[in-house]
Design a protein around this motif. Sequence first.
Motif, PDB file in Angstrom:
ATOM      1  N   ASP A  52       0.734  -1.142  -0.202  1.00 21.53           N
ATOM      2  CA  ASP A  52      -0.004  -0.017  -0.060  1.00 21.53           C
ATOM      3  C   ASP A  52       1.028   1.255   0.012  1.00 21.53           C
ATOM      4  O   ASP A  52       0.387   2.226  -0.494  1.00 21.53           O
ATOM      5  CB  ASP A  52      -0.993  -0.176   1.156  1.00 21.53           C
ATOM      6  CG  ASP A  52      -2.041  -1.060   1.341  1.00 21.53           C
ATOM      7  OD1 ASP A  52      -2.237  -1.606   0.190  1.00 21.53           O
ATOM      8  OD2 ASP A  52      -2.434  -1.546   2.396  1.00 21.53           O
ATOM      9  N   GLU A  53       1.918   1.245   0.713  1.00 20.70           N
ATOM     10  CA  GLU A  53       3.004   2.163   0.801  1.00 20.70           C
ATOM     11  C   GLU A  53       4.316   1.872   0.176  1.00 20.70           C
ATOM     12  O   GLU A  53       5.199   1.593   0.952  1.00 20.70           O
ATOM     13  CB  GLU A  53       2.891   2.939   2.079  1.00 20.70           C
ATOM     14  CG  GLU A  53       1.847   3.375   2.505  1.00 20.70           C
ATOM     15  CD  GLU A  53       1.760   4.106   4.138  1.00 20.70           C
ATOM     16  OE1 GLU A  53       2.893   3.908   4.674  1.00 20.70           O
ATOM     17  OE2 GLU A  53       0.831   4.349   4.732  1.00 20.70           O
ATOM     18  N   PRO A  54       4.652   1.677  -1.205  1.00 18.47           N
ATOM     19  CA  PRO A  54       5.794   1.469  -1.530  1.00 18.47           C
ATOM     20  C   PRO A  54       6.883   2.343  -0.960  1.00 18.47           C
ATOM     21  O   PRO A  54       6.631   3.659  -0.974  1.00 18.47           O
ATOM     22  CB  PRO A  54       5.249   1.627  -3.155  1.00 18.47           C
ATOM     23  CG  PRO A  54       4.041   1.701  -3.340  1.00 18.47           C
ATOM     24  CD  PRO A  54       3.627   2.319  -2.211  1.00 18.47           C
ATOM     25  N   ALA A  55       8.179   1.828  -0.813  1.00 12.89           N
ATOM     26  CA  ALA A  55       9.194   2.439  -0.461  1.00 12.89           C
ATOM     27  C   ALA A  55      10.445   1.886  -1.301  1.00 12.89           C
ATOM     28  O   ALA A  55      10.564   0.881  -1.798  1.00 12.89           O
ATOM     29  CB  ALA A  55       9.458   2.165   1.178  1.00 12.89           C
TER      30      ALA A  55
END
Length: 590
Positions: free
Chosen positions: A511-514
Amino acid sequence: MAAHFGRRLRRGAATTAVAAAAVAALSASQAPGVTVDEHGRQTSADATPSPDAAADSATGNSPYYTDLPPLNSPSPSPSASAGPGTPPGATEAGIPATVLDAYKKAEAALREKKPACNLPWQLLAAIGRVESGHARGGRVDADGTTLSPIIGPQLDGNGFALIKDTDNGVYDGNSRYDNAVGPMQFIPSTWAWAGRDGNGDGRKDPDNVYDAALAAGHYLCRNGWDLSDQGDLERAILSYNNSRDYLNTVLRWLEFYRKGTHEIPDGTGPLPSDRSDGGKARPGATSSPSTPGTEPGGKKPEPDKPSGSAPGTEPPTSPGGTPSKPPTSPGGTPSKPPTSPSTPPEAPQTPTDTVDHLENAGTGKLTAMAGRTFGERISARAETEAGTSVAKVRIRFTVLGDTDTTFAGGESVATVATDSSGVAVAPALVAGERTGTVTVRATVVGRPVPGLDFKATVTERAADELERTDDTELTCVPGGEFAEPVVVKATYQGSAAGKVAATAAVLTSGDEPAPAEKGPYFKDADGKAVRTLDGLKTDEDGLLKLPQLYADDTTGTFLLRITTAGGATLTVELTVAAAESSSPSPSPSA
């Protein structure tokens, strides 16, 4: 030398022989007083050039040499020299070595910078011959600078154009009027924007034959002219000096040099003798032998006259030889005596003389992406002090500063005549690759009124959409490499977005690519793993091919995100998984 000059044809008879062929294709639109279209090409609906058009020609329509080549154009050997047995025309065909080198290097430079112009070095030679006799027969030093200045008559309106000083005497030593200077006879106001550094010494010197030849080449190649086209060739020559006789003379020398020429030592070239203004000596250092007893401006001092006579005049006589009575006015009183020839008549007022200021004629915000044409064209209106529009005034638009933004055709200067409403519209402005603010200044040719500045903004190239060129799934086994490189295409408003900056980064999925610390990677120049690539750029067609992708021992799903200037983004899924092992077939039952 005298015998040699004796073989030349006189100007009147020779030009008549070629006038019909040389001038047939000319029209009034070829005069310097013309407008410029959005492509930088000159057009005109007015056949009469403006009175101050000379101020925007290369030479200011200064005098030129009218000597013509022989009728026979030989192809002499390089060893040909003047003397007994020399083939007719061999001396005229010789061009001093340094001057010839300058012409040829200018042609080579223009072949690279403006190949569509098709500039022949023989055209530069023809103009150099007519303007200064090849720098006074090649009297130049090793760097190509004339041993003494070549300065034309002051353009004071007394038999010449009226061009008041524009350089404070820097080039011509005259702080009242302009003079044409150098081997190619540029007036200072034209050299200010047309000058070039042809010998790489960091200076633009009109007295240097390399600088002057290169400047002349660029001058002749402006406006998108193709000099292999006869019409464009004639327009270019007329823009250099707006005279039909000048055109004919240059064309004759051009044809002569095309049929054969050779190199001769510097300083040994023949000196021309006849000038279009009657051969009067030029002030200062000149390209013709000075005439004893001449004053500045080439005028001979008049002998003493009896009291009451105007200098240089005699009492008028009747057909019978007796002195005529002084002319009388209709009222019977003696008319005002004629003006002395030494006092030039006051020049008539031109439309340019009435201009008080320039106004913005409706130009709005100017913004364009690098490499693209600005959607709006700059327009300026010439007005009197009372605010009345002035037609037929020449407005010069100049792109200022260190920028690669130019007008269509690649020039940084364009001159346009105002229309019936007093408005001049500049050619289309094309943004260069350097981003930031660009200034375009409008000035009145031949009138020292404040310039009008327009600001234009160049933004970096951008894309608004990215897409892959194929839809192949991107998978890899641990420790392997992906089979296909990633190729994407960038577009802007539906057109290919070339030379757009881009970045590519490998991210974790979710959901929150890094930024990923493990997983797929690229290799840098040293073979080390990197997961972010900066400084990428699409090609001319908007395509971007990423380097080879590799996988370490980490399995899973990752994301490859590509972003361009302008905000276009594309995310591609990368999968690293062990190869599926095929299960053994069941053994047959007993």
